[in-house]
Design a protein around this motif. Structure first.
Motif, PDB file in Angstrom:
ATOM      1  N   PRO A 123      26.187 -56.142 -41.257  1.00  0.00           N
ATOM      2  CA  PRO A 123      26.929 -57.369 -41.599  1.00  0.00           C
ATOM      3  C   PRO A 123      26.008 -58.532 -41.980  1.00  0.00           C
ATOM      4  N   ALA A 124      24.901 -58.676 -41.294  1.00  0.00           N
ATOM      5  CA  ALA A 124      23.964 -59.748 -41.626  1.00  0.00           C
ATOM      6  C   ALA A 124      23.327 -59.512 -42.993  1.00  0.00           C
ATOM      7  N   ILE A 125      23.015 -58.263 -43.314  1.00  0.00           N
ATOM      8  CA  ILE A 125      22.450 -57.940 -44.629  1.00  0.00           C
ATOM      9  C   ILE A 125      23.469 -58.243 -45.718  1.00  0.00           C
ATOM     10  N   ASP A 126      24.723 -57.857 -45.491  1.00  0.00           N
ATOM     11  CA  ASP A 126      25.772 -58.162 -46.467  1.00  0.00           C
ATOM     12  C   ASP A 126      25.915 -59.667 -46.661  1.00  0.00           C
ATOM     13  N   SER A 127      25.892 -60.417 -45.564  1.00  0.00           N
ATOM     14  CA  SER A 127      25.998 -61.882 -45.656  1.00  0.00           C
ATOM     15  C   SER A 127      24.817 -62.464 -46.426  1.00  0.00           C
ATOM     16  N   LEU A 128      23.620 -61.974 -46.136  1.00  0.00           N
ATOM     17  CA  LEU A 128      22.423 -62.464 -46.815  1.00  0.00           C
ATOM     18  C   LEU A 128      22.497 -62.180 -48.310  1.00  0.00           C
ATOM     19  N   THR A 129      22.866 -60.956 -48.687  1.00  0.00           N
ATOM     20  CA  THR A 129      22.904 -60.617 -50.110  1.00  0.00           C
ATOM     21  C   THR A 129      24.014 -61.351 -50.848  1.00  0.00           C
ATOM     22  N   SER A 130      25.063 -61.742 -50.147  1.00  0.00           N
ATOM     23  CA  SER A 130      26.144 -62.477 -50.814  1.00  0.00           C
ATOM     24  C   SER A 130      25.774 -63.931 -51.085  1.00  0.00           C
ATOM     25  N   LEU A 131      24.716 -64.419 -50.460  1.00  0.00           N
ATOM     26  CA  LEU A 131      24.291 -65.805 -50.671  1.00  0.00           C
ATOM     27  C   LEU A 131      23.584 -66.008 -52.003  1.00  0.00           C
TER      28      LEU A 131
END
Length: 157
Positions: free
Chosen positions: A137-145
């Motif tokens: 989830p943190a990786i997904d959040s980071l890449t969506s930024l």
């Protein structure tokens, strides 16, 4: 440009950067050898994820010239992986779409990578695998930024 580390958040950023660089190298090594370049896969993935795009937007997003993107899209079109079509809202604009064959090629490539990665993941301790899954989830959040288009310059703050 000044890329020095001054804050407490910079140390984790440096460690994460190094880990992601190693992960990117691993991911590149997992890529099946084939006809699709990394840029071609990136373009097809973007089109699949975000829908049709203008050539100029694709070129900007990939950090290549418009003529280079035109050549790439032509090769993808010849291979049946992408197609050009007029924009229904503006007849002067041509949009690039991923085809069903392009989606299938992406799925096949991902499945091949997943099979290779599965073998590596099976060698990890259960706690390490759980940690990777927990980080998703943190990786997904980071890449969506990060927007799909690359910035013209990177500025440090």
């Amino acid at each position: 440009m000044d890329f020095s580390c001054d804050s407490a958040r910079d140390l984790p950023a440096m460690e994460i950067t190094a880990a992601l660089e190693r992960l990117a190298r691993l991911f590149l090594r997992l890529a099946p050898r084939g006809e699709l370049s990394l840029t071609a896969v990136s373009v097809l993935s973007l089109l699949d994820r975000s829908g049709p795009r203008r050539l100029t937007d694709l070129a900007t997003g990939e950090g290549v010239t418009q003529p280079a993107m035109t050549q790439l899209v032509s090769r993808l079109q010849e291979a049946g992986l992408a197609e050009r079509a007029g924009d229904p809202e503006d007849g002067r604009v041509v949009l690039v779409h991923v085809t069903d064959a392009g989606r299938a090629a992406l799925a096949e490539r991902r499945a091949a990578r997943a099979a290779l990665l599965s073998g590596l993941l099976s060698q990890l301790a259960e706690a390490e695998l759980d940690g990777l899954v927990a980080a998703l989830p943190a990786i997904d959040s980071l890449t969506s930024l990060m927007p799909d288009e690359r910035p013209a310059t990177v500025r440090s703050s």
